[in-house]
Motif scaffolding. Sequence first.
Motif, short mmCIF file in Angstrom:
data_model
loop_
_atom_site.label_atom_id
_atom_site.label_comp_id
_atom_site.label_asym_id
_atom_site.label_seq_id
_atom_site.Cartn_x
_atom_site.Cartn_y
_atom_site.Cartn_z
N ARG A 95 37.41 23.02 44.82
CA ARG A 95 36.77 23.65 43.66
C ARG A 95 35.95 24.88 44.02
N ALA A 96 36.36 25.58 45.07
CA ALA A 96 35.69 26.83 45.42
C ALA A 96 36.04 27.91 44.42
N GLN A 97 35.10 28.82 44.21
CA GLN A 97 35.36 29.99 43.38
C GLN A 97 35.73 31.14 44.30
N PRO A 98 36.91 31.77 44.12
CA PRO A 98 37.33 32.81 45.05
C PRO A 98 37.04 34.23 44.56
N ALA A 99 36.80 35.11 45.49
CA ALA A 99 36.86 36.54 45.27
C ALA A 99 37.71 37.10 46.40
N GLY A 100 38.27 38.27 46.22
CA GLY A 100 39.14 38.81 47.25
C GLY A 100 39.02 40.31 47.37
N LEU A 101 39.10 40.81 48.59
CA LEU A 101 38.97 42.24 48.81
C LEU A 101 39.83 42.68 49.98
N VAL A 102 40.58 43.77 49.77
CA VAL A 102 41.31 44.42 50.86
C VAL A 102 40.34 45.37 51.55
N VAL A 103 40.22 45.24 52.88
CA VAL A 103 39.29 46.05 53.65
C VAL A 103 40.05 46.81 54.73
N GLY A 104 39.39 47.81 55.29
CA GLY A 104 40.03 48.64 56.31
C GLY A 104 40.73 49.85 55.75
N ALA A 105 40.79 49.96 54.41
CA ALA A 105 41.38 51.13 53.77
C ALA A 105 40.28 52.13 53.46
N ARG A 106 40.66 53.27 52.90
CA ARG A 106 39.67 54.31 52.57
C ARG A 106 38.70 53.85 51.51
N VAL A 107 39.16 52.98 50.61
CA VAL A 107 38.30 52.43 49.56
C VAL A 107 38.57 50.94 49.44
N PRO A 108 37.63 50.17 48.90
CA PRO A 108 37.89 48.75 48.68
C PRO A 108 38.96 48.55 47.60
N VAL A 109 39.82 47.56 47.84
CA VAL A 109 40.87 47.23 46.90
C VAL A 109 40.69 45.77 46.48
N MET A 110 40.47 45.54 45.19
CA MET A 110 40.25 44.19 44.67
C MET A 110 41.60 43.56 44.37
N LEU A 111 41.98 42.64 45.24
CA LEU A 111 43.30 42.03 45.14
C LEU A 111 43.18 40.67 44.46
N THR A 112 42.73 40.67 43.22
CA THR A 112 42.56 39.42 42.50
C THR A 112 43.91 38.83 42.12
N ALA A 143 50.73 52.20 40.48
CA ALA A 143 50.12 52.03 41.80
C ALA A 143 50.01 53.38 42.51
N MET A 144 51.03 54.18 42.41
CA MET A 144 51.01 55.51 43.03
C MET A 144 49.89 56.36 42.43
N LYS A 145 49.71 56.30 41.12
CA LYS A 145 48.67 57.08 40.46
C LYS A 145 47.28 56.63 40.90
N ALA A 146 47.11 55.34 41.08
CA ALA A 146 45.80 54.83 41.53
C ALA A 146 45.42 55.42 42.88
N VAL A 147 46.38 55.45 43.80
CA VAL A 147 46.13 56.02 45.13
C VAL A 147 45.83 57.51 45.03
N GLN A 148 46.54 58.20 44.16
CA GLN A 148 46.29 59.63 43.96
C GLN A 148 44.87 59.89 43.44
N LEU A 149 44.39 59.01 42.56
CA LEU A 149 43.03 59.16 42.02
C LEU A 149 41.98 58.98 43.12
N VAL A 150 42.28 58.15 44.10
CA VAL A 150 41.36 58.01 45.24
C VAL A 150 41.31 59.32 46.02
N HIS A 151 42.49 59.87 46.31
CA HIS A 151 42.55 61.12 47.08
C HIS A 151 41.86 62.28 46.35
N SER A 152 41.92 62.26 45.04
CA SER A 152 41.30 63.35 44.28
C SER A 152 39.81 63.11 44.05
#
Length: 474
Positions: A417-434, A236-245
């Motif tokens: 029977r809904a089909q869900p998608a999910g997204l974290v918003v308000g951050a620097r980049v979208p985060v798919m919180l499936t 998780a830490m590496k993922a955030v670092q890749l965003v910053h870079s």
Amino acid sequence: MEGHSNKTWDELREGDEASVERKVAERDIVLFSHASGNLNPMHMPGVDVDGDGRSDTVAPSMWLGSLVSAVLGNLLPGAGTLLVSQNFEFGERARVGDTLRVSVRVVEKHDRPRAVLDTRVTLADGRVVAQGRAEVIAPTHRVVTNESDRPALLMDEHEHFERLIDIAASLPSLPTAVVWPDDPNSLRGTLLSMRRGLITPVLIGSRARLEAAAAECGEQLGDVLVIDAPDHDAAAMKAVQLVHSGEVRAIMKGNVHSDELLAHVVKKDGGLRAGRRISHVFVLDVPTLDHPLFVSDAAINIAPDLPTKADIVQSAIDLARACGVPQPRVAVLSAVETVNVSIPSSMDAAILAKMADRGQITGGLVDGPLAMDNAIDAAAARSKKIVSQVAGAAQVLIVPNLEAGNMLAKQLTFVSRAQPAGLVVGARVPVMLTSRADNDHARLASCAVAILYEHWRREGESAVTAPDETENRP
């Protein structure tokens, strides 16, 4: 919410006509098969009767007749009409994807209340699919009907997401850090999203476990970039670092707990905060609704205060606009639709609605408090005499707290029977919180929503052409 009035026998005139356009969908053929019991393989979706590799499916002739019945019963003469006789001659065949024009025209008036109408179904180029003549008993009393009065029909159909996925696939793929996708479900969804052109994945996790997961689901990692990490926290830490870079522009959750990933996303130092409170939006393709439904926040903010709710509302509006809703109708939910000082969520809802009126929340129509029934159902809103552009037609639901939102989203998913998608918003980049339980289609949809959101933030406009709003209003 205006209704449609019929035309009585006394009002009918020779030459009166009405028509509708209707696109043939697989859903129509499946419904007709179930309703009629007609199992003719020529009317089964995708069937290849002659073995030439092409679909031979044609729309059932009597289904075409039902379209004529709908025009007679809805438009001309309209509600109250009873069919006495109807004949048809069938010419060209209608196939899935064809756009049909269904028209009727009054040709004779007999003794009250009988009338005769010519009926016709044509393809877009004018070729005749069906034509005939109907004798009807026309209504003698005024009747006003509303589309929303029709009972809902539940099918496992998710057409809204398919449109968003297709549009997202036409945009440049999104470089995405995928955190620890070491189970077949999340890895298969990641690779499928890559093949659909949605994301360019960077897999972060144990290389040995990733390769084992690939083998288990019959996949190969091939040229996909893999960054070895010792554990979930480091990944998780590496993922955030890749965003910053600047190496990735989105993050996707794999086989890790949400809080393990979000702990690094929401960090004050080194995280991905962007000034607004980070929140989560469920995007739900509900079979009984003719539009996607956005629910927030059901995953991050446990008991949000008023300023946090204001950010939640704004972020949900932004995401809905990114997905092609020009001016989202936002219902701020409570247990009641009137302000009650003993119910704090009703007070917050009223304040949020007024903040939108004053321009402190922009881009959408916000109303509240509204209860779930009168937020979604037009008949419920009418019964409560609620005058609102949102009530009965909400596209975005803002819940009082995480518990209410989580239960609502899961009820829609597992009961409705809904089909869900999910997204974290308000951050620097979208985060798919499936969810780890999500299927491949849910992951595709989450990727599509992330791409559309990132495009909207970068370009300042949606990549999705908005449908005609009059088609989506009750």
